[in-house]
Write an enzyme that holds these catalytic residues in place. Sequence first.
Site, short mmCIF file in Angstrom:
data_model
loop_
_atom_site.label_atom_id
_atom_site.label_comp_id
_atom_site.label_asym_id
_atom_site.label_seq_id
_atom_site.Cartn_x
_atom_site.Cartn_y
_atom_site.Cartn_z
N SER A 152 41.30 31.89 40.29
CA SER A 152 40.22 32.01 39.30
C SER A 152 39.78 33.45 39.07
O SER A 152 39.17 33.72 38.05
CB SER A 152 39.03 31.16 39.74
N LYS A 177 33.14 34.58 42.53
CA LYS A 177 33.06 34.72 41.07
C LYS A 177 32.31 36.01 40.73
O LYS A 177 31.76 36.68 41.59
CB LYS A 177 32.30 33.54 40.46
#
Lengths: 149, 187
Positions: A39, A82
Amino acid sequence: MQRLVSKFVDTAIIFVQYGCIAHCTLEYVADLVVCSGPSMEPTLYSNNVLLAEHISPQFDKLSRGDIIIAKCPTNANQYICKRVVGLPGDKIRTGFMSHIVPRGHVWLEGDNRGNSSDSRTYGPVPKGLIRSRAIFKIWPLADATYLKD
Amino acid sequence: MKVPNFVKSIIVGVPIGITILDTIGYVARVDGISMQPALNPDRDVTDYVFLNRWAVRSHEVTRGDIISLKSPKDPDQRIIKRIVGLEGNISCIKSNRLCNHCLNLQGDIVATIGYKTAIVRVPEGHCWVEGDHTGHSMDSNNFGPVSIGLVTAKATCIVWPPSRWQNIKSYLPKKRKPLNLTSGYFS
């Protein structure tokens, strides 16, 4: 025999002391994190090792662009890595929808927008789940960098 | 350079203390009326509870537990509430497998009091928390389901004042039971 026992007790005490010091360092100062998953590509790849500090999340000193490690909101036993995209009060547009990040929350997104489950799936993430902020990529050595936005 | 002995013992003692508070638990004062009558039943007497960190080390909670959690609105604030609704079968999610059993067992369905929708299905990884003092509590009816990761400790006993010494029992008021657990919901 008695000397052996007392020596054993001494070593045990030293182990406990160093264990506690290590716990405090890893919990409140900094620790190492191994990434997995796609990701955050192309910034981070699987098996990259990061140095992450715990001080700025504790004092609420996060800014947009920081890479953070947080508990996954949908599974408390898993961690996610993230990038902070929005702070409280920011207006975020995803497709046709637009969200305003509520108080005490942040908006997280992966750099690999096509293959990342992030705030676009589960909404803004409470700040209480944030554990640390990644500052250095230290492995692989050839690619070691200071991580800034 | 010679370090005095007491400085040395502080350098070693503080991390040991923090580690114990972090892993085993600590005692905290209960502020406010939101958990009446279970905690602070008398306005003039403040209860002190033991918050057990060890009990929630793997994020296992059950309905009816009194837990402390970081407020979703302000990460520095700790609030104490009762767990009313849970997500699906936690033990299966822990083993990272999905069996038929858990596919049938999605999150609890809670009838809310004043939330934006009348009923809520608790999403994955979340729980529904409420104060016992309905209407005087800042809880999930206000901010919605909270992530289980925000739960910091489970309140296991009241340690002060002495007249209130007791273990805290896990208890869910009958009228706050999730709808999927009440008989007759699926019939």
